[in-house]
Motif scaffolding. Structure first.
Motif, short mmCIF file in Angstrom:
data_model
loop_
_atom_site.label_atom_id
_atom_site.label_comp_id
_atom_site.label_asym_id
_atom_site.label_seq_id
_atom_site.Cartn_x
_atom_site.Cartn_y
_atom_site.Cartn_z
N ALA A 1 49.98 15.66 24.16
CA ALA A 1 49.75 14.32 23.69
C ALA A 1 48.52 14.14 23.01
O ALA A 1 48.03 13.35 21.97
N LEU A 2 47.46 14.46 23.80
CA LEU A 2 45.87 14.46 23.38
C LEU A 2 45.48 15.40 22.21
O LEU A 2 44.34 15.27 21.71
N LYS A 3 46.13 16.73 22.17
CA LYS A 3 46.00 17.46 21.33
C LYS A 3 44.36 18.22 21.71
O LYS A 3 43.79 18.50 20.93
N VAL A 4 44.31 18.59 23.03
CA VAL A 4 43.13 19.31 23.51
C VAL A 4 43.80 20.33 24.59
O VAL A 4 44.94 19.96 25.31
N SER A 5 43.09 21.29 24.74
CA SER A 5 43.42 22.50 25.67
C SER A 5 43.56 21.95 27.14
O SER A 5 42.61 21.20 27.48
N ARG A 6 44.31 22.65 28.03
CA ARG A 6 44.03 22.35 29.41
C ARG A 6 42.80 22.60 30.03
O ARG A 6 42.24 21.99 30.74
N THR A 7 42.03 23.58 29.37
CA THR A 7 40.60 24.09 29.79
C THR A 7 39.69 23.05 29.54
O THR A 7 39.04 22.54 30.42
N SER A 8 39.84 22.27 28.42
CA SER A 8 38.99 21.14 27.94
C SER A 8 39.34 19.78 28.94
O SER A 8 38.29 19.43 29.57
N LEU A 9 40.61 19.61 29.32
CA LEU A 9 40.89 18.77 30.29
C LEU A 9 40.43 18.97 31.69
O LEU A 9 39.75 18.14 32.14
N TYR A 10 40.29 20.15 32.21
CA TYR A 10 39.81 20.23 33.53
C TYR A 10 38.31 20.29 33.55
O TYR A 10 37.80 19.93 34.49
N ARG A 11 37.73 20.85 32.56
CA ARG A 11 36.20 20.71 32.33
C ARG A 11 35.80 19.17 32.11
O ARG A 11 34.59 18.97 32.94
N ALA A 12 36.52 18.29 31.59
CA ALA A 12 36.12 17.08 31.43
C ALA A 12 36.16 16.37 32.73
O ALA A 12 35.54 15.04 33.02
N LEU A 13 37.30 16.65 33.41
CA LEU A 13 37.27 15.92 34.77
C LEU A 13 37.13 16.70 35.91
O LEU A 13 37.42 16.65 37.01
N ALA A 14 36.34 17.86 35.74
CA ALA A 14 36.05 18.87 36.94
C ALA A 14 35.24 17.94 38.12
O ALA A 14 35.49 18.26 39.13
N GLU A 15 34.29 17.23 37.73
CA GLU A 15 33.44 16.06 38.75
C GLU A 15 34.48 15.45 39.59
O GLU A 15 34.03 15.12 40.55
N THR A 16 35.61 14.94 39.18
CA THR A 16 36.12 14.13 39.94
C THR A 16 37.52 14.68 40.46
O THR A 16 38.63 14.23 40.93
N GLY A 17 37.65 16.29 40.36
CA GLY A 17 38.66 16.97 40.90
C GLY A 17 39.87 17.58 40.41
O GLY A 17 40.69 18.03 40.45
N GLY A 18 39.54 17.25 38.82
CA GLY A 18 40.64 17.86 38.09
C GLY A 18 41.64 16.72 37.57
O GLY A 18 41.88 15.68 38.06
N ILE A 19 42.39 17.08 36.43
CA ILE A 19 43.59 16.69 35.97
C ILE A 19 44.35 16.16 37.01
O ILE A 19 45.12 15.00 37.00
N SER A 20 44.82 16.94 37.61
CA SER A 20 46.12 16.73 38.76
C SER A 20 45.59 15.72 39.69
O SER A 20 46.46 14.72 40.06
N ALA A 21 44.32 15.95 40.29
CA ALA A 21 43.95 14.91 41.19
C ALA A 21 43.59 13.44 40.50
O ALA A 21 44.07 12.49 41.33
N ALA A 22 43.49 13.48 39.33
CA ALA A 22 43.07 12.27 38.63
C ALA A 22 44.69 11.39 38.41
O ALA A 22 44.53 10.19 38.77
N ILE A 23 45.80 12.38 38.20
CA ILE A 23 46.96 11.72 38.04
C ILE A 23 47.39 11.25 39.57
O ILE A 23 47.83 10.12 39.67
N ARG A 24 47.27 12.00 40.45
CA ARG A 24 47.58 11.79 41.93
C ARG A 24 46.87 10.56 42.44
O ARG A 24 47.46 9.25 43.09
#
Length: 325
Positions: free
Chosen positions: A239-262
């Motif tokens: 949806a955002l047209k960014v790679s999963r790697t970029s998502l994980y890096r951007a949210l690494a300090e808060t635990g990652g994308i799956s943790a953000a959703i949870r």
């Protein structure tokens, strides 16, 4: 020993047709069934030539033509036909395309993508030469990328696409002389390189996006789609047209994308359990409505985040008569 046959091919041309009838001949032969086709310069002589090569379920078209415009409307789409995706490489001339509210101008060297199962508008403003490779949707998505994410988009002529463009040109120039086995191997190699070019182009764009921007976009998307049980890193990446790697890096300090959703879903459940009027609502009903699909996992996650079980938390805000999950 049996002789190996080459792949089927066909050459069509207006060279033997007088100028007055050349476009009509082209419309009802080479362009038959494509949609509403019109000449861009109806007062000028029209000429065109096309090589068509068939490789299994895939078709390669190498065309040199006077400018034309094409519109495929809903009434032109055969819902019973195989869902095909078109990869286009412009060699000469200026063109354009629009699909799914995406698109724009196309120049020589651009790689672009269209789905034949959706309405579209495309054409050229000048005489043109192009290569179009039509492949089934399943083949495209297994070797190149998501059709829904790419339809209507184009990749400009960049160093990251040079290998894919050169390979597609070589394929068009030699395909008609290949055996079926040779053609299939060459086609798979070309699709692989196009997929790599798309990944490289996306990475180049993402390198200019600060992690804070990606994190903000991700959090906003997650909040809007929390109740969707299919929400996951892959759907957000598309949806955002960014790679999963970029998502994980951007949210690494808060635990990652799956943790953000949870965590966002847990916060939504907590607000629902605390809201007036929800005292008798089943906790499992709230959890499912907020996108959770596994109640034991939800219970453990809730306890870790808020320090008490969903039952105890709900009882603290209600009258104690609610049904536990």
């Amino acid at each position: 020993m049996s002789k190996l046959s080459v792949v089927p091919s066909l050459v069509e041309t207006t060279a033997h047709i007088d100028d007055k009838h050349a476009f009509e001949f082209w419309r009802y032969s080479a362009l038959a069934g494509f949609g509403d086709v019109e000449p861009v310069r109806p007062r000028e002589p029209f000429s065109a030539k096309r090589l068509t090569v068939t490789i299994g379920d895939c078709i390669l078209l190498h065309t040199v033509s006077s400018p034309v415009s094409l519109e495929i409307r809903s009434r032109h789409i055969d819902r019973n036909a195989q869902d095909m995706v078109v990869i286009r490489l412009g060699l000469v001339g200026l063109g354009y395309q629009t699909q799914l509210d995406r698109g724009g101008r196309l120049s020589a060297g651009d790689l672009s993508f269209l789905s034949r199962s959706r309405p579209l508008v495309t054409g050229t403003q000048t005489p043109y030469e192009e290569i179009r490779l039509a492949v089934p949707r399943a083949t495209f998505e297994s070797q190149v990328g998501s059709v829904d994410a790419l339809a209507g988009h184009s990749i400009s002529e960049l160093s990251t696409t040079a290998e894919a463009r050169a390979n597609l040109r070589r394929l068009a120039s030699s395909l008609a002389w290949m055996t079926e086995c040779e053609a299939q191997a060459a086609l798979e190699g070309t699709l692989h390189l196009i997929g790599r070019a798309i990944d490289a182009s996306a990475s180049a764009r993402e390198s200019h996006l600060p992690h804070a921007t990606i994190a903000s976009l991700t959090q906003a998307y997650v909040i809007r789609h929390l109740r969707d049980p299919e929400l996951d890193p892959a759907s957000i990446s598309n949806a955002l047209k960014v790679s999963r790697t970029s998502l994980y890096r951007a949210l690494a300090e808060t635990g990652g994308i799956s943790a953000a959703i949870r965590d966002a879903r847990l916060d939504l459940v907590q607000r629902c359990l605390a809201a007036p009027g929800n005292e008798r609502m089943k906790i499992s009903t709230v959890a499912y409505a907020c996108g959770f699909t596994d109640i034991p996992t939800f219970n453990r996650s809730f306890r870790r985040r808020f320090g008490s079980s969903p039952r105890d938390y709900h009882a603290a805000y209600g009258d104690g008569t609610c049904d536990a999950p």
